[in-house]
Enzyme design. Structure first.
Site, PDB file in Angstrom:
ATOM      1  N   CYS A   1       0.837  -1.201   0.000  1.00 28.82           N
ATOM      2  CA  CYS A   1       0.000   0.000   0.000  1.00 28.82           C
ATOM      3  C   CYS A   1       0.881   1.265   0.000  1.00 28.82           C
ATOM      4  O   CYS A   1       1.439   1.599  -1.034  1.00 28.82           O
ATOM      5  CB  CYS A   1      -1.000  -0.029   1.154  1.00 28.82           C
ATOM      6  SG  CYS A   1      -2.357   1.162   0.934  1.00 28.82           S
TER       7      CYS A   1
ATOM      8  N   HIS B   1      -3.603  -5.207   0.313  1.00 24.80           N
ATOM      9  CA  HIS B   1      -3.063  -5.579   1.630  1.00 24.80           C
ATOM     10  C   HIS B   1      -3.086  -7.098   1.810  1.00 24.80           C
ATOM     11  O   HIS B   1      -4.090  -7.645   2.282  1.00 24.80           O
ATOM     12  CB  HIS B   1      -3.903  -4.931   2.742  1.00 24.80           C
ATOM     13  CG  HIS B   1      -3.617  -3.492   2.962  1.00 24.80           C
ATOM     14  ND1 HIS B   1      -2.614  -3.051   3.792  1.00 24.80           N
ATOM     15  CD2 HIS B   1      -4.212  -2.391   2.448  1.00 24.80           C
ATOM     16  CE1 HIS B   1      -2.602  -1.718   3.788  1.00 24.80           C
ATOM     17  NE2 HIS B   1      -3.550  -1.290   2.982  1.00 24.80           N
TER      18      HIS B   1
ATOM     19  N   GLU C   1      -1.732  -8.729   4.059  1.00 29.41           N
ATOM     20  CA  GLU C   1      -1.735  -9.049   5.496  1.00 29.41           C
ATOM     21  C   GLU C   1      -3.116  -8.935   6.121  1.00 29.41           C
ATOM     22  O   GLU C   1      -3.316  -9.381   7.256  1.00 29.41           O
ATOM     23  CB  GLU C   1      -0.732  -8.152   6.240  1.00 29.41           C
ATOM     24  CG  GLU C   1      -1.200  -6.753   6.582  1.00 29.41           C
ATOM     25  CD  GLU C   1      -1.148  -5.748   5.436  1.00 29.41           C
ATOM     26  OE1 GLU C   1      -1.181  -4.538   5.725  1.00 29.41           O
ATOM     27  OE2 GLU C   1      -1.083  -6.170   4.254  1.00 29.41           O
TER      28      GLU C   1
END
Length: 241
Positions: A96, A186, A188
């Site tokens: 990001c 993202h 994660e």
């Protein structure tokens, strides 16, 4: 011999309502399958100095609520460090803000996305070169990923290969050289992270013509996007041997 640790460059903090889940480096470490002892975190946004890259096997750069276009001192210093690291062949993964910062560091163009805010579980479409990429090879041509951003990489760095796009973003992933990757999405994020961000950004989503409630309802798991962190770790460890 114990492998060198991964450096996690912390560029911001999660939205306050999500901090009960820990900070971004923790989310990344868990998704990447790394032990705490395998990582060193440097919080550049709070003024911590980036270390000698020779002490690390790779670097992962987190997301942030900051904007690359603000050219904050800590951000520009980090960009200089990333540029040197990329040219030296260090394995890098920007997420990001980290993706945008890496693109900026290497001469790409970052600014507000003309298509507006992208939020929620989006559909990634892989470009043809992804089939031969060390991280993306073997993945389906299209799969879900989590995203929340206003700025984007409008022009990838010269010589970079764009690997993925979405309806709203033409550069969702790129590779520069052999070892540096940027991911706008993202990997994660789990579903609870994504739903939390949609709720937190509800007003902004509405200003950009969306409905946060609908976006939150459409959040789904994104296991293939999440897999990319483990693929990066495996790639780094394979290259180190």
């Amino acid at each position: 011999m114990k492998p060198q640790p991964f450096l996690i460059v912390e560029t911001g903090q999660p939205f306050p309502t999500l901090r009960r889940y820990g900070r971004f480096p923790h989310w990344i470490r868990v998704a990447a399958g790394l032990e705490e002892a395998d990582t060193v975190v440097v919080n550049v946004e709070r003024g911590e100095q980036l270390p000698d890259r020779g002490d690390f096997s790779a670097t992962i750069v987190t997301g942030s609520a900051a904007f690359v276009t603000d050219r904050a001192d800590w951000s520009e210093r980090s960009a200089d460090w990333l540029r040197d690291a990329a040219h030296a062949g260090m394995p890098l993964l920007g997420i990001c803000y980290g993706h945008q910062l890496l693109a900026h560091a290497l001469g790409g163009q970052v600014d507000y996305n003309p298509a507006g805010r992208e939020s929620g579980t989006i559909q990634l479409e892989l470009e043809a070169p992804a089939a031969a990429d060390p991280l993306f090879a073997g993945l389906p041509a299209s799969f879900p990923a989590h995203a929340t951003h206003l700025q984007t990489v409008l022009r990838a760095p010269e010589g970079a290969t764009v690997l993925a796009r979405s309806v709203q973003d033409n550069c969702h992933a790129f590779r520069w050289g052999e070892q540096a990757w940027g991911l706008q999405f993202h990997p994660e994020f789990a579903t609870h992270h994504m739903r939390g961000y949609v709720r937190a950004r509800a007003d902004c989503i509405a200003r950009h013509g969306g409905c946060a409630r609908s976006v939150a309802r459409e959040v789904t798991a994104a296991p293939l996007a999440r897999q990319l962190l483990r693929r990066f770790v495996r790639h780094v460890r394979r290259e180190a041997h």
